[in-house]
Design an enzyme around this catalytic site. Structure first.
Site, PDB file in Angstrom:
ATOM      1  N   TYR A 324      41.194  42.080  47.197  1.00 39.19           N
ATOM      2  CA  TYR A 324      42.344  43.036  47.451  1.00 39.19           C
ATOM      3  C   TYR A 324      43.440  42.801  46.466  1.00 39.19           C
ATOM      4  O   TYR A 324      43.855  41.689  45.986  1.00 39.19           O
ATOM      5  CB  TYR A 324      42.985  42.671  48.936  1.00 39.19           C
ATOM      6  CG  TYR A 324      44.023  43.981  49.264  1.00 39.19           C
ATOM      7  CD1 TYR A 324      44.197  44.967  48.625  1.00 39.19           C
ATOM      8  CD2 TYR A 324      44.522  43.806  50.632  1.00 39.19           C
ATOM      9  CE1 TYR A 324      45.027  45.899  49.189  1.00 39.19           C
ATOM     10  CE2 TYR A 324      45.341  44.471  51.200  1.00 39.19           C
ATOM     11  CZ  TYR A 324      45.648  45.701  50.404  1.00 39.19           C
ATOM     12  OH  TYR A 324      46.556  46.534  50.848  1.00 39.19           O
ATOM     13  N   CYS A 325      43.721  43.899  45.820  1.00 39.18           N
ATOM     14  CA  CYS A 325      44.814  43.912  44.680  1.00 39.18           C
ATOM     15  C   CYS A 325      44.562  42.716  43.828  1.00 39.18           C
ATOM     16  O   CYS A 325      43.405  43.035  43.023  1.00 39.18           O
ATOM     17  CB  CYS A 325      45.932  43.654  45.501  1.00 39.18           C
ATOM     18  SG  CYS A 325      47.484  44.007  44.215  1.00 39.18           S
TER      19      CYS A 325
END
Length: 588
Positions: A324-325
């Protein structure tokens, strides 16, 4: 009419609170302090906007044209205001954007005086934005910075932020005889104290939440721990599970439980309920002891150590993984490293709002030129890390009207404590960044874009994403200010295998945390990410509901075999404590 006795009493209390607040703000700071580097940041704003002004002033004809355009707009505004004073209803010269809630109160439109203030502000701010947009002879990075800084300034100067220029605040203050201002100033002093001398605007009531009690509550055990991370294995909820275990790599900017806010909104809990053996990294909140932990350390002691532990716990040598990210960027780096070395233990990857090509990385690039990175590195050198509040402030500045000034008005002018909100509680639960890691990330990704060019070197290995051939599910969100949809779209082409690009509605958080039971947004699917994003969207299929089931179907196709459910740690890794562990509770 206000209660004049109460108004007088509250005015006296306001002066007392003002004195306390000023004393708190100007209290000497220890060490680096929150205000360190503030003069450099202001200097960059002045320099950047001064460059734009110089370009206009160097051409008297263009300067005259710009001044004339502003004068004509105000002449027209004076004319319409005069007609309104006569009881007529001419169309406005300037109207707010549909999603601009600052001027929602009826009197901004019905009262000619406040309507004039509103339109004057809109005319002036849009005129200034136009000057930046049309300035000739400046490079695009300078223009981008000028647009960003101007947005901060115009957001701060909005008449909606001040008592005497906001009809709603005037009425509210009179109704409370000024007690709202006294309460607001007290909260202001508390927030400056909490920020150690710098204002840290509260966005939620933190007393309503506790990690492990009503956020981050999916059952599981910590099965491995080292200096950088704890590895959580979640308890099964089904009789059988997919044979291939699943590893989640969250960002170390903020904490992992954005994916486990509560049982209703938890992606982790939903994944377990579908029959996945889910492992999740919980990064340490670093301090000066971690100053030398670099990007390679996060790969070796994070992802690779986690895969080793998963093998011990499950007996499996291959995993599926999601990042994530910035956790996704680290995962992509790991994939490229494994492709280069032949150690291919990750067999499919899910990237959630992840950038690997930073050409169009959005407003965060404002903070990533050589001069600003040198300033950040100098501050990190003093303590060995970047304070978490600095990253939080940067993210808030991406949407200043929504994430800064609306709370300033609510808290310090209206004197209202913000509501309890789990997402904003998580957002305020800041994390630090180790100096070596953060410097590598800023330079290699935002400044030089080495990963997408095939020139990033990690552990003496040159990384080439074209060698990554495994299936990739690449999720972007349509309104993302941190990993823009265009940036994620163009990053899809950097991989050498098949990439399933999916575009979810909303932004960086809400677009990801969109559970099937109560979906707020849909998603778009449309085949390979080729050409222009706009063309891809036009040809894509819009789907109602959450993207989660679509993704799970994609994942299950990669390795559909199932085995009996596994207990956390198996027989080889004893529990080091219940989820969510100890690292997540470390405060910045």
């Amino acid at each position: 009419m206000p209660d004049f006795e109460a108004l007088s009493r509250n005015a006296s209390l306001f002066v007392e609170e003002f004195g306390r607040t000023a004393a708190t703000y100007f209290k000497p700071l220890d060490g680096e302090g929150a205000k360190a580097g503030g003069s450099d940041e202001v200097g960059d704003v002045v320099k950047t906007l001064g460059t734009v002004a110089e370009k206009w002033l160097s051409d008297p004809q263009k300067t005259l044209e710009a001044q004339t355009a502003l004068s004509e707009a105000f002449i027209n505004l004076w004319g319409t205001t005069w007609f309104r004073m006569q009881g007529k209803n001419p169309p406005p010269i300037a109207v707010p954007e549909p999603r601009d809630n600052r001027f929602a109160h009826a009197e901004w439109s019905t009262n000619p005086v406040f309507d004039f203030l509103k339109q004057s502000y809109l005319i002036t701010s849009r005129w200034a934005e136009g000057l930046v947009e049309r300035a000739e002879g400046i490079d695009e990075h300078t223009r981008h910075k000028a647009q960003f800084y101007l947005r901060q300034i115009t957001g701060a100067l909005s008449p909606s932020n001040f008592v005497m220029t906001n009809p709603e605040l005037i009425r509210h203050t009179l109704e409370e005889s000024g007690a709202n201002l006294v309460r607001g100033l007290k909260m202001l002093a508390e927030d400056i104290e909490a920020g150690k001398g710098e204002l840290r605007v509260r966005q939620t009531d933190p007393s309503g939440f506790e990690v492990g009690v009503n956020v981050a509550v999916t059952p599981g055990e910590v099965v491995f721990r080292n200096d950088l991370m704890e590895l959580i294995q979640y308890a099964p909820q089904t009789e059988t599970v997919l044979k291939r275990p699943f590893l989640i790599v969250p960002p170390w900017i903020n904490k992992f439980y954005i994916l486990d806010l509560n049982p209703q909104k938890s992606l982790i809990n939903w994944m377990v309920s579908q029959g996945l053996t889910v492992f999740c990294i919980s990064w340490v909140n670093p301090d000066e002891r971690h100053a030398d932990k670099d990007f390679e350390s996060y790969m070796r002691e994070g992802i690779e150590a986690a895969i080793d532990a998963i093998g011990v716990a499950t007996g499996e040598t291959e995993v599926a993984a999601a990042g994530y990210c910035v956790g996704g960027t680290l995962l992509a780096v790991t994939l490229a490293t494994q492709a280069a070395t032949g150690n291919r233990r990750i067999r499919s990857a899910t990237l959630l709002t992840t950038q690997v090509d930073f050409t169009h990385a959005g407003d965060l690039k404002v903070f990533a030129d050589e001069a600003q990175i040198q300033g950040i590195e100098a501050r990190m050198k003093q303590r060995g890390y970047l304070d978490g509040s600095r990253m939080a402030n940067a993210f808030n500045m991406l949407r200043p009207n929504d994430l800064i000034w609306s709370y300033v008005v609510n808290n310090y002018v209206k004197g209202k404590a913000p509501m309890a909100f789990d997402l904003l509680y998580w957002n305020a639960d800041a994390t630090r960044m180790p100096a070596a890691n953060h410097s590598f990330y800023l330079r290699n990704c935002y400044l030089e874009n080495n990963l997408s060019k095939g020139t990033m070197v990690l552990g003496n290995v040159r990384l080439d994403l074209k060698k990554v051939k495994i299936p990739i599910f690449n999720l972007a969100t349509r309104e993302d200010h941190i990993a823009p949809a265009r940036s994620v779209f163009e990053g899809s082409a950097r991989f050498g295998g098949k990439v399933d690009y999916v575009l979810a509605g909303s932004g960086h958080i809400a677009g990801v945390v969109n559970p099937p039971a109560k979906p707020k947004y849909g998603y778009w699917t449309g085949g390979p990410a080729k050409g222009r994003l706009e063309d891809w969207i036009e040809a894509a299929t819009e789907n109602k509901g959450s993207w989660w089931p679509y993704w799970f179907e994609w994942l299950e196709k990669q390795a559909p075999e199932r085995v009996p459910a596994r207990k956390p740690g198996g027989d080889a890794l004893p529990s080091l404590g219940p989820a969510p562990g100890t690292y997540v509770r470390m405060k910045a």
